[in-house]
Design a protein around this motif. Structure first.
Motif, PDB file in Angstrom:
ATOM      1  N   LEU A   3      28.735  89.095 163.479  1.00  0.00           N
ATOM      2  CA  LEU A   3      30.110  89.021 163.963  1.00  0.00           C
ATOM      3  C   LEU A   3      30.770  90.394 163.854  1.00  0.00           C
ATOM      4  N   ALA A   4      31.354  90.885 164.951  1.00  0.00           N
ATOM      5  CA  ALA A   4      31.979  92.210 164.972  1.00  0.00           C
ATOM      6  C   ALA A   4      33.455  92.147 164.623  1.00  0.00           C
ATOM      7  N   GLN A   5      34.160  91.128 165.131  1.00  0.00           N
ATOM      8  CA  GLN A   5      35.573  91.012 164.810  1.00  0.00           C
ATOM      9  C   GLN A   5      36.045  89.581 164.955  1.00  0.00           C
ATOM     10  N   GLU A   6      37.120  89.297 164.252  1.00  0.00           N
ATOM     11  CA  GLU A   6      37.746  87.984 164.242  1.00  0.00           C
ATOM     12  C   GLU A   6      39.247  88.230 164.408  1.00  0.00           C
ATOM     13  N   ILE A   7      39.839  87.711 165.488  1.00  0.00           N
ATOM     14  CA  ILE A   7      41.236  88.002 165.790  1.00  0.00           C
ATOM     15  C   ILE A   7      41.975  86.698 166.104  1.00  0.00           C
ATOM     16  N   PRO A   8      42.752  86.173 165.146  1.00  0.00           N
ATOM     17  CA  PRO A   8      43.532  84.967 165.424  1.00  0.00           C
ATOM     18  C   PRO A   8      44.805  85.321 166.208  1.00  0.00           C
ATOM     19  N   VAL A   9      45.069  84.590 167.282  1.00  0.00           N
ATOM     20  CA  VAL A   9      46.211  84.868 168.136  1.00  0.00           C
ATOM     21  C   VAL A   9      47.001  83.581 168.359  1.00  0.00           C
ATOM     22  N   THR A  10      48.321  83.693 168.267  1.00  0.00           N
ATOM     23  CA  THR A  10      49.217  82.585 168.569  1.00  0.00           C
ATOM     24  C   THR A  10      50.267  83.097 169.543  1.00  0.00           C
ATOM     25  N   ASP A  11      50.396  82.430 170.677  1.00  0.00           N
ATOM     26  CA  ASP A  11      51.357  82.834 171.713  1.00  0.00           C
ATOM     27  C   ASP A  11      51.203  84.306 172.099  1.00  0.00           C
ATOM     28  N   GLY A  12      49.967  84.811 172.109  1.00  0.00           N
ATOM     29  CA  GLY A  12      49.706  86.182 172.522  1.00  0.00           C
ATOM     30  C   GLY A  12      49.886  87.238 171.452  1.00  0.00           C
ATOM     31  N   PHE A  13      50.193  86.843 170.211  1.00  0.00           N
ATOM     32  CA  PHE A  13      50.416  87.796 169.127  1.00  0.00           C
ATOM     33  C   PHE A  13      49.483  87.512 167.959  1.00  0.00           C
ATOM     34  N   LEU A  14      49.095  88.598 167.261  1.00  0.00           N
ATOM     35  CA  LEU A  14      48.283  88.458 166.063  1.00  0.00           C
ATOM     36  C   LEU A  14      49.044  87.608 165.051  1.00  0.00           C
ATOM     37  N   GLU A  15      48.396  86.559 164.592  1.00  0.00           N
ATOM     38  CA  GLU A  15      49.026  85.660 163.617  1.00  0.00           C
ATOM     39  C   GLU A  15      47.934  85.188 162.666  1.00  0.00           C
ATOM     40  N   GLY A  16      47.943  85.711 161.457  1.00  0.00           N
ATOM     41  CA  GLY A  16      46.900  85.398 160.501  1.00  0.00           C
ATOM     42  C   GLY A  16      46.189  86.658 160.068  1.00  0.00           C
ATOM     43  N   THR A  17      44.896  86.548 159.789  1.00  0.00           N
ATOM     44  CA  THR A  17      44.128  87.687 159.299  1.00  0.00           C
ATOM     45  C   THR A  17      43.043  88.080 160.291  1.00  0.00           C
ATOM     46  N   MET A  18      43.124  89.316 160.780  1.00  0.00           N
ATOM     47  CA  MET A  18      42.106  89.876 161.659  1.00  0.00           C
ATOM     48  C   MET A  18      41.133  90.666 160.787  1.00  0.00           C
ATOM     49  N   ARG A  19      39.835  90.580 161.119  1.00  0.00           N
ATOM     50  CA  ARG A  19      38.819  91.315 160.365  1.00  0.00           C
ATOM     51  C   ARG A  19      37.844  91.987 161.329  1.00  0.00           C
ATOM     52  N   GLN A  20      37.297  93.145 160.904  1.00  0.00           N
ATOM     53  CA  GLN A  20      36.270  93.853 161.667  1.00  0.00           C
ATOM     54  C   GLN A  20      35.120  94.202 160.742  1.00  0.00           C
ATOM     55  N   TRP A  21      33.881  94.071 161.257  1.00  0.00           N
ATOM     56  CA  TRP A  21      32.680  94.381 160.494  1.00  0.00           C
ATOM     57  C   TRP A  21      31.819  95.388 161.246  1.00  0.00           C
ATOM     58  N   ASN A  22      31.007  96.142 160.510  1.00  0.00           N
ATOM     59  CA  ASN A  22      30.051  97.037 161.175  1.00  0.00           C
ATOM     60  C   ASN A  22      28.784  96.264 161.528  1.00  0.00           C
ATOM     61  N   ASP A  23      27.793  96.947 162.090  1.00  0.00           N
ATOM     62  CA  ASP A  23      26.557  96.287 162.527  1.00  0.00           C
ATOM     63  C   ASP A  23      25.765  95.680 161.371  1.00  0.00           C
ATOM     64  N   ALA A  24      25.991  96.180 160.159  1.00  0.00           N
ATOM     65  CA  ALA A  24      25.290  95.657 158.985  1.00  0.00           C
ATOM     66  C   ALA A  24      26.051  94.498 158.331  1.00  0.00           C
ATOM     67  N   GLY A  25      27.210  94.135 158.899  1.00  0.00           N
ATOM     68  CA  GLY A  25      27.999  93.035 158.347  1.00  0.00           C
ATOM     69  C   GLY A  25      28.954  93.451 157.253  1.00  0.00           C
ATOM     70  N   VAL A  26      29.158  94.761 157.058  1.00  0.00           N
ATOM     71  CA  VAL A  26      30.086  95.263 156.035  1.00  0.00           C
ATOM     72  C   VAL A  26      31.501  95.250 156.606  1.00  0.00           C
ATOM     73  N   LEU A  27      32.435  94.663 155.855  1.00  0.00           N
ATOM     74  CA  LEU A  27      33.834  94.604 156.286  1.00  0.00           C
ATOM     75  C   LEU A  27      34.419  96.004 156.329  1.00  0.00           C
ATOM     76  N   LEU A  28      34.947  96.394 157.496  1.00  0.00           N
ATOM     77  CA  LEU A  28      35.522  97.729 157.671  1.00  0.00           C
ATOM     78  C   LEU A  28      37.040  97.709 157.713  1.00  0.00           C
ATOM     79  N   GLY A  29      37.629  96.629 158.193  1.00  0.00           N
ATOM     80  CA  GLY A  29      39.082  96.596 158.315  1.00  0.00           C
ATOM     81  C   GLY A  29      39.607  95.183 158.309  1.00  0.00           C
ATOM     82  N   GLU A  30      40.865  95.057 157.875  1.00  0.00           N
ATOM     83  CA  GLU A  30      41.511  93.763 157.811  1.00  0.00           C
ATOM     84  C   GLU A  30      42.998  93.957 158.037  1.00  0.00           C
ATOM     85  N   CYS A  31      43.592  93.079 158.771  1.00  0.00           N
ATOM     86  CA  CYS A  31      45.012  93.165 159.052  1.00  0.00           C
ATOM     87  C   CYS A  31      45.576  91.758 158.998  1.00  0.00           C
TER      88      CYS A  31
END
Length: 81
Positions: A3-31
């Motif tokens: 999984l490269a990224q997870e982006i929850p959206v409500t009514d077109g806006f980020l709502e919740g926790t977005m996460r990004q991972w590298n190719d090895a599955g290491v978490l690189l970012g969270e918002c």
């Protein structure tokens, strides 16, 4: 298939926790956001915190902090709106 990224959206806006991972599955970012307000964080490859930046109503605001790979605070500055 890592999984490269997870982006929850409500009514077109980020709502919740977005996460990004590298190719090895290491978490690189969270918002996490609620109504356009939250904190964006990124990590070094070794898993230590790299940046921490707050935002309010989708605008960067407040104290942003940057860390070295060993966890030492490198620098910080403030976004003023």
């Amino acid at each position: 298939g890592v999984l490269a990224q997870e982006i929850p959206v409500t009514d077109g806006f980020l709502e919740g926790t977005m996460r990004q991972w590298n190719d090895a599955g290491v978490l690189l970012g969270e918002c996490s956001a609620h109504n356009g307000t939250g904190v964006m964080k990124t990590w070094h490859e070794n898993g230590s915190l790299k940046t921490e930046t707050p935002f309010f109503e989708f605008q960067l605001t407040g104290r942003a902090r940057f860390f070295l790979e060993d966890g030492t605070l490198s620098h910080e500055f403030y976004f003023l709106s």
